[in-house]
Design an enzyme around this catalytic site. Structure first.
Site: not given
Length: 311
Positions: A110, A137, A140, A228, A267, A295
């Site tokens: 990450r 991502h 996600q 987001d 997310c 997730r």
């Protein structure tokens, strides 16, 4: 059994493999329903395997969900960050990849720069998974697709509205649209549009992609509304950006333009009162906490695909 493979973007897997991951995740999640917390899965395909997790950006969901995914599959995970590893003291990505490949069975990173994840995958002899970069991502969005299917939203032909910033999460939504054959209406302020390459890729895959600066038209008749955070970690010019984004808040008026059974995705973490109102975030059409839980289950299937145990 297929060879091991990395998962830096959704296109690394393709539509068929992504569909297989969603189906596998649904089965694995169902198998755990009603089980006591902490009870191990009877099915432990990653027994004895270790995932190294590299964090150059802070995390809650990525950290916990990958750890739990490995535990539920019978494996384990360990954490590396700049403050506790030689990465923070200048050791190269290439050397880190070659060392970790001799010690662990897979690597999740990450980070900020997507080139770091690509370099890690190039030099590693084990699968590398993108837990988030400035480009995309994918983990996600795999969880988001699982959540939509779970809530009775078949993906082909789905009408998805994105409101706000043209960021890395949107890039992966667009990538998914081309692979899974759904449509996306993107409403952003001028200057905050998504990367053109992801728009073109989605259209080439057969998705209808609409770019607009009108939030209301994007939301009209949509099956799904997604947003987001407007300000990402370390991003400059926050006040200027917040002012530009204000008309794109997902609020009750905007949600009312979507279909009556539309769902809201985010997310997380959310800045309630900025990109989404509290009424929508806490309302009955919000599935954000199902999305967060998923997730774990989506990443179990990603891990199995990467290690050659799921085709």
């Amino acid at each position: 059994m297929a060879a091991m493979r990395s998962f830096l973007d959704l296109s690394d897997a393709g539509g068929d493999a992504l569909a297989a991951m969603i189906a596998d995740a649904i089965d694995r999640k169902a198998a755990r329903q009603g089980w006591a917390k902490g009870r191990a899965d009877a099915d432990r395909p990653l027994d004895g395997r270790v995932l190294a997790m590299i964090f150059e950006k802070n995390s809650t969901r990525t950290r916990v969900s990958f750890d739990m995914a490995m535990r539920q599959l019978g494996g384990s995970a360990l954490i590396l960050d700049g403050g506790t590893s030689q990465l923070g003291r200048g050791e190269s990505i290439a050397d880190t990849a070659r060392v970790l490949s001799r010690m662990v069975d897979a690597i999740m990173i990450r980070t900020d720069d997507h080139a770091k994840a690509a370099e890690l995958a190039h030099y590693a002899d084990v699968p590398v998974i993108n837990g988030l970069t400035d480009r995309s991502h994918p983990c996600q969005i795999a969880a988001d697709l699982l959540t939509l299917v779970e809530h009775g939203k078949p993906l082909p032909g789905l009408e998805v509205a994105w409101l706000g910033d043209g960021n890395n999460v949107l890039n992966s939504v667009l990538e998914a649209a081309g692979l899974m054959k759904f449509n996306v209406r993107v409403a952003t302020p001028p200057g905050y549009e998504p990367a053109r390459a992801f728009v073109d890729q989605a259209r080439e895959g057969g998705a209808a992609i609409t770019l607009t600066h009108d939030a209301a038209s994007a939301a009209e008749g949509a099956d799904v509304l997604i947003t987001d955070t407007w300000i990402s970690m370390g991003q400059a010019h926050a006040s200027e950006k917040l002012a530009a984004m204000a008309p794109y808040q997902v609020n009750e008026a905007l949600l009312a333009r979507a279909k009556p059974d539309a769902v809201f995705l985010h997310c997380l973490p959310a800045h309630v009162g900025e990109e989404v109102s509290s009424q929508v975030f806490e309302g009955p059409q919000s599935v954000v906490f199902d999305e967060a839980e998923n997730r774990i289950h989506a990443q179990k299937s990603i891990l199995l695909w990467c290690t050659g145990l799921l085709d």
